[in-house]
Design a protein around this motif. Structure first.
Motif, mmCIF file in Angstrom:
data_model
loop_
_atom_site.group_PDB
_atom_site.id
_atom_site.type_symbol
_atom_site.label_atom_id
_atom_site.label_comp_id
_atom_site.label_asym_id
_atom_site.label_seq_id
_atom_site.Cartn_x
_atom_site.Cartn_y
_atom_site.Cartn_z
ATOM 1 N N CYS A 1 11.086 7.046 -5.711
ATOM 2 C CA CYS A 1 12.540 6.998 -5.887
ATOM 3 C C CYS A 1 12.885 6.753 -7.355
ATOM 4 C CB CYS A 1 13.139 5.894 -5.021
ATOM 5 S SG CYS A 1 13.054 6.221 -3.242
ATOM 6 N N ASP A 2 14.063 7.183 -7.764
ATOM 7 C CA ASP A 2 14.493 7.008 -9.152
ATOM 8 C C ASP A 2 14.804 5.560 -9.480
ATOM 9 O OD1 ASP A 2 14.748 9.930 -10.001
ATOM 10 O OD2 ASP A 2 15.935 9.865 -8.163
ATOM 11 N N PHE A 3 15.317 4.830 -8.498
ATOM 12 C CA PHE A 3 15.651 3.420 -8.664
ATOM 13 C C PHE A 3 15.094 2.652 -7.478
ATOM 14 C CE2 PHE A 3 19.004 6.065 -10.426
ATOM 15 C CZ PHE A 3 19.144 5.573 -11.719
ATOM 16 N N ALA A 4 14.703 1.416 -7.720
ATOM 17 C CA ALA A 4 14.208 0.567 -6.637
ATOM 18 C C ALA A 4 14.724 -0.842 -6.860
ATOM 19 C CB ALA A 4 12.684 0.582 -6.585
ATOM 20 N N ILE A 5 15.429 -1.365 -5.850
ATOM 21 C CA ILE A 5 15.998 -2.704 -5.937
ATOM 22 C C ILE A 5 15.484 -3.522 -4.764
ATOM 23 C CG2 ILE A 5 18.120 -4.070 -5.976
ATOM 24 C CD1 ILE A 5 18.460 -0.461 -6.786
ATOM 25 N N ALA A 6 15.014 -4.733 -5.041
ATOM 26 C CA ALA A 6 14.438 -5.580 -3.995
ATOM 27 C C ALA A 6 14.936 -7.004 -4.129
ATOM 28 C CB ALA A 6 12.912 -5.563 -4.073
ATOM 29 N N PRO A 7 14.944 -7.742 -3.030
ATOM 30 C CA PRO A 7 15.286 -9.163 -3.118
ATOM 31 C C PRO A 7 14.152 -9.935 -3.782
ATOM 32 C CG PRO A 7 14.640 -8.607 -0.880
ATOM 33 C CD PRO A 7 14.685 -7.320 -1.643
ATOM 34 N N LEU A 8 14.491 -11.018 -4.441
ATOM 35 C CA LEU A 8 13.484 -11.836 -5.121
ATOM 36 C C LEU A 8 12.450 -12.404 -4.152
ATOM 37 C CD1 LEU A 8 15.836 -13.682 -7.626
ATOM 38 C CD2 LEU A 8 13.910 -12.201 -8.251
ATOM 39 N N THR A 9 12.793 -12.462 -2.877
ATOM 40 C CA THR A 9 11.878 -13.009 -1.874
ATOM 41 C C THR A 9 10.793 -12.017 -1.452
ATOM 42 O OG1 THR A 9 13.478 -12.323 -0.191
ATOM 43 C CG2 THR A 9 13.555 -14.626 -0.914
ATOM 44 N N ALA A 10 10.928 -10.750 -1.845
ATOM 45 C CA ALA A 10 9.956 -9.735 -1.431
ATOM 46 C C ALA A 10 8.633 -9.908 -2.174
ATOM 47 C CB ALA A 10 10.518 -8.338 -1.686
ATOM 48 N N SER A 11 7.558 -9.451 -1.547
ATOM 49 C CA SER A 11 6.256 -9.451 -2.212
ATOM 50 C C SER A 11 5.620 -8.075 -2.063
ATOM 51 C CB SER A 11 5.335 -10.525 -1.625
ATOM 52 O OG SER A 11 4.981 -10.201 -0.288
ATOM 53 N N ALA B 1 0.814 -1.218 0.000
ATOM 54 C CA ALA B 1 0.000 0.000 0.000
ATOM 55 C C ALA B 1 0.849 1.270 0.000
ATOM 56 C CB ALA B 1 -0.959 -0.044 1.187
ATOM 57 N N GLY B 2 0.676 2.116 1.039
ATOM 58 C CA GLY B 2 1.374 3.399 1.079
ATOM 59 C C GLY B 2 2.868 3.293 0.981
ATOM 60 N N GLY B 3 3.443 2.181 1.462
ATOM 61 C CA GLY B 3 4.887 1.998 1.339
ATOM 62 C C GLY B 3 5.341 1.993 -0.101
ATOM 63 N N LEU B 4 4.456 1.577 -1.014
ATOM 64 C CA LEU B 4 4.799 1.549 -2.429
ATOM 65 C C LEU B 4 4.840 2.944 -3.042
ATOM 66 C CD1 LEU B 4 2.842 -1.662 -3.410
ATOM 67 C CD2 LEU B 4 5.309 -1.377 -3.242
ATOM 68 N N GLY B 5 4.229 3.912 -2.364
ATOM 69 C CA GLY B 5 4.366 5.289 -2.802
ATOM 70 C C GLY B 5 5.796 5.775 -2.650
ATOM 71 N N LEU B 6 6.457 5.345 -1.572
ATOM 72 C CA LEU B 6 7.869 5.685 -1.380
ATOM 73 C C LEU B 6 8.725 5.011 -2.444
ATOM 74 C CD1 LEU B 6 8.185 5.333 2.506
ATOM 75 C CD2 LEU B 6 7.798 7.426 1.182
ATOM 76 N N VAL B 7 8.431 3.740 -2.712
ATOM 77 C CA VAL B 7 9.187 2.982 -3.707
ATOM 78 C C VAL B 7 9.103 3.669 -5.074
ATOM 79 C CG1 VAL B 7 9.371 0.778 -4.920
ATOM 80 C CG2 VAL B 7 8.817 0.809 -2.475
ATOM 81 N N ALA B 8 7.895 4.013 -5.486
ATOM 82 C CA ALA B 8 7.693 4.607 -6.812
ATOM 83 C C ALA B 8 8.256 6.013 -6.917
ATOM 84 C CB ALA B 8 6.197 4.614 -7.147
ATOM 85 N N GLU C 1 8.987 -6.530 -13.749
ATOM 86 C CA GLU C 1 8.430 -6.660 -15.095
ATOM 87 C C GLU C 1 7.459 -5.529 -15.417
ATOM 88 O OE1 GLU C 1 5.693 -9.886 -17.626
ATOM 89 O OE2 GLU C 1 6.362 -10.342 -15.585
ATOM 90 N N ILE C 2 6.685 -5.076 -14.424
ATOM 91 C CA ILE C 2 5.659 -4.063 -14.680
ATOM 92 C C ILE C 2 6.138 -2.636 -14.399
ATOM 93 C CG2 ILE C 2 3.793 -5.698 -14.270
ATOM 94 C CD1 ILE C 2 3.400 -4.476 -11.500
ATOM 95 N N GLY C 3 7.395 -2.485 -13.961
ATOM 96 C CA GLY C 3 7.958 -1.151 -13.800
ATOM 97 C C GLY C 3 8.006 -0.609 -12.387
ATOM 98 N N LEU C 4 7.531 -1.372 -11.399
ATOM 99 C CA LEU C 4 7.579 -0.892 -10.021
ATOM 100 C C LEU C 4 9.011 -0.923 -9.478
ATOM 101 C CD1 LEU C 4 5.943 0.082 -7.550
ATOM 102 C CD2 LEU C 4 5.699 -2.317 -6.889
ATOM 103 N N LEU C 5 9.788 -1.914 -9.891
ATOM 104 C CA LEU C 5 11.179 -2.051 -9.478
ATOM 105 C C LEU C 5 12.120 -1.846 -10.657
ATOM 106 C CD1 LEU C 5 11.061 -5.313 -7.285
ATOM 107 C CD2 LEU C 5 10.985 -2.936 -6.482
#
Length: 253
Positions: free
Chosen positions: A113-123, A104-111, A168-172
């Motif tokens: 930022c200019d770059f977002a990197i996450a571990p494959l285990t994240a959902s 939810a709102g945490g994804l507003g912070l992610v989006a 794949e969809i552009g969030l990361l």
């Protein structure tokens, strides 16, 4: 009172860390106020060339603090709109290092930022509709990142999706094995510091603004910008460094 957000500056990188794992780094009023203060510090700090936003625990952020939202007269937004604006408009590039899951709102912070990197285990999930609310504020940066079909799918269903799908969809920017997370973030920071600070800030802006211009107007304005940068002090230093086979002043350690 224990701080919910920490800051650190090392080698040109300002690292800002959400540190409220008991409530999964929920975006409480206090956490958002501290985050806004630390972001303002990083933007004003001359020694900070890159901002890295991360968190402790195994959740980057669960979104809004629902305990606060149950109270009468609860602050609905807090400092979140200003924080997303600071990240989006920052002249300094911002890298989101997701330590884990985001909702939810945490994804507003992610989006934002200019770059977002996450571990494959994240959902990830936009869970708002399942609570009878709407991903309203965060849609402003998120919809500038996501493929429109994917945005409709995940905004409307609230379904959980994995890090590979998020990339794949552009969030990361990247989804990597957990053991490669820190090295990948460090690589991005190192590459960003090699660019001229003014040039990086201007390039960040043109990536967003040029697609909105007509072809003719875009060429006219970018021709003017190109001439300006080749004759600028930073541009002349970069060209001199190239011919002299040395690092430019901004990249020298």
């Amino acid at each position: 009172m224990t701080s919910l957000v920490h800051k650190e500056l090392a080698d040109g990188v300002a690292t800002i860390t959400l540190d409220s794992p008991p409530n999964r780094n929920a975006l409480s009023v206090r956490l958002l106020e501290e985050l806004r203060g630390h972001l303002s510090w990083a933007l004003a700090e001359p020694g900070a060339r890159v901002i890295v936003l991360t968190a402790t625990g195994n959740v980057f952020s669960s979104g809004a603090d629902l305990k606060e939202q149950r109270a009468a007269g609860a602050p609905i937004t807090g400092a979140l709109p200003e924080i997303m604006t600071l990240l989006w408009e920052s002249a300094k590039p911002a890298v989101c290092r997701l330590n884990g899951t985001a909702r939810a709102g945490g994804l507003g912070l992610v989006a934002s930022c200019d770059f977002a990197i996450a571990p494959l285990t994240a959902s990830f999930a936009f869970t708002e509709v399942r609570l009878g609310v709407v991903p309203a504020m965060i849609s402003v940066p998120v919809l500038r990142r996501l493929d429109p079909r994917a945005a409709a799918e995940y905004f409307l269903t609230g379904e959980v999706f994995d890090a590979a799908r998020a990339a794949e969809i552009g969030l990361l920017s990247r989804a990597v094995p957990e053991e490669e997370l820190d090295a990948t973030v460090a690589h991005y920071a190192e590459m960003l510091i090699k660019g001229g600070p003014e040039a990086v800030a201007l390039t960040k802006r043109l990536v967003r603004e040029v697609p909105k211009l007509s072809f003719e107007d875009g060429l006219r304005r970018m021709t003017e910008l190109s001439a300006e940068r080749f004759t600028s002090e930073e541009g002349q230093e970069g060209i001199a460094a190239f011919w002299e086979k040395r690092p430019p002043k901004w990249a020298a350690r």
